[in-house]
Design an enzyme around this catalytic site. Structure first.
Site, PDB file in Angstrom:
ATOM      1  N   LYS A  81       0.840  -1.193   0.000  1.00 25.29           N
ATOM      2  CA  LYS A  81       0.000   0.000   0.000  1.00 25.29           C
ATOM      3  C   LYS A  81       0.879   1.248   0.000  1.00 25.29           C
ATOM      4  CE  LYS A  81      -3.889  -2.295   0.304  1.00 25.29           C
ATOM      5  NZ  LYS A  81      -3.341  -3.600  -0.098  1.00 25.29           N
ATOM      6  N   ASP A  82       0.296   2.340  -0.461  1.00 25.72           N
ATOM      7  CA  ASP A  82       1.031   3.595  -0.554  1.00 25.72           C
ATOM      8  C   ASP A  82       1.615   3.990   0.799  1.00 25.72           C
ATOM      9  OD1 ASP A  82       0.122   4.982  -3.390  1.00 25.72           O
ATOM     10  OD2 ASP A  82      -1.400   3.654  -2.541  1.00 25.72           O
TER      11      ASP A  82
END
Length: 341
Positions: A81-82
């Site tokens: 995930k970012d």
């Protein structure tokens, strides 16, 4: 190695003229993972649903391994995930036969929080998730009305480009991949090597989409095209005489595909195959290198459709977009058709 010039990827309706600020704070980019299933409640794999703020997924996994006093190989997740975001996702930790009672509330800190925990019989597998829900706040929007107007076209789909995360800052991952192929770089860390090689495949994939956009055929089936089902990822050859296939394509249940380059014959035929071969022929070092590495031909959708799209004006020059995307797609590919940040 000859200097490699990275060419820009085309837009469907030209580069947007709306400007905005993205990721002014991690809270402006929220991601909620949809694993597609719930842990059974028993088994030797401990599942933790974790919220992180401004942290890298791999770093959180390493911290979890240290906390549990296990090897990093015993910690798994479905997808990265970012980092510059607030995200929620599942991690699994393999603790076979363990009688230790771990207090998960003690793991984390200001930027990591365990929201819930359970158990399951199997570890989480990389890539095995249904998708993600995004809530993205854009600030300092130069023309809100213009952005809202452009947002109405998103539901019919955008180019399914691999996003900036895949290529790294200033396309660094791509250049490292080229250095590996030329023998100028020996990368012994498996995850980094895989990331660099993936950037090469992704670049060829993006180039095919960009070419089809320039030709006006990125969302119009051609003879020999290959279609892919939205969720099952099952592929079909395009049949111009199949009304059901056309209806499913128009309803965004089927999408055109481009190749993820590798060894073996292209599944596409006729005109579609001619375009793909023509594009890839311009990058022989990449295509031949990928084949030598043993990667096999695969297909990926050229169209990305944001589901359950909602656009809300929060205040002057501030707009929030909410939408869901399938696994493996990039929210920035949706945003790039709306604004420049």
């Amino acid at each position: 190695m000859t200097e490699f010039v990275v060419e820009p990827f085309s837009y469907v309706n030209g580069q947007p003229d709306v400007k905005a600020q993205l990721r002014s704070a991690p809270e402006d980019f929220r991601v909620v993972e949809d694993l597609g299933y719930e842990p059974e409640g028993e088994g030797e794999h401990h599942y933790l649903y974790i919220q992180k703020r401004g942290e890298n997924t791999d770093w959180v996994a390493r911290q979890l391994a240290n906390f549990c006093q296990v090897s990093p190989r015993d910690v798994a997740y479905a997808g990265k995930k970012d980092r510059h975001a607030v995200t929620e996702q599942w991690f699994s930790v393999h603790l076979p036969g363990s009688r230790r009672v771990l207090n998960w509330a003690l793991f984390g800190g200001d930027t990591i929080n365990v929201l819930k925990s359970s158990k399951h019989r199997r570890k989480i597998k990389l890539g095995h998730l249904k998708g993600n829900r995004f809530e993205i706040t854009l600030r300092e929007v130069s023309d809100v009305n213009r952005l809202l107007h452009k947002a109405t076209s998103l539901e019919s789909g955008v180019p399914n480009y691999f996003g900036e995360q895949r290529f790294g800052q200033s396309f660094g991952n791509l250049h490292s991949g080229l250095a590996i192929l030329s023998g100028e770089l020996v990368e012994r860390q498996r995850n980094k090597r895989s990331m660099y090689i993936s950037a090469l495949r992704s670049y060829l994939f993006n180039r095919v989409i960009s070419t089809r956009i320039d030709q006006g055929t990125w969302d119009s089936p051609l003879d020999g095209d290959v279609l892919i089902e939205d969720f099952t990822q099952k592929v079909h050859r395009y049949d111009a005489n199949d009304p059901d296939q056309k209806a499913r394509f128009d309803q965004c249940d089927l999408h055109l595909t481009a190749p993820m380059w590798g060894k073996g014959e292209l599944y596409s035929l006729d005109k579609a195959q001619m375009i793909e071969k023509s594009v890839v022929a311009g990058y022989p070092q990449i295509s031949e290198g990928l084949e030598t590495l043993g990667l096999r031909q695969e297909r990926r959708s050229m169209r990305l459709v944001p589901r359950d799209l909602h656009v809300e004006v929060l205040e002057e020059q501030v707009v929030k977009l909410s939408f869901s995307l399938p696994s493996g797609s990039f929210a920035t590919s949706v945003l790039r058709e709306l604004c420049v940040w």
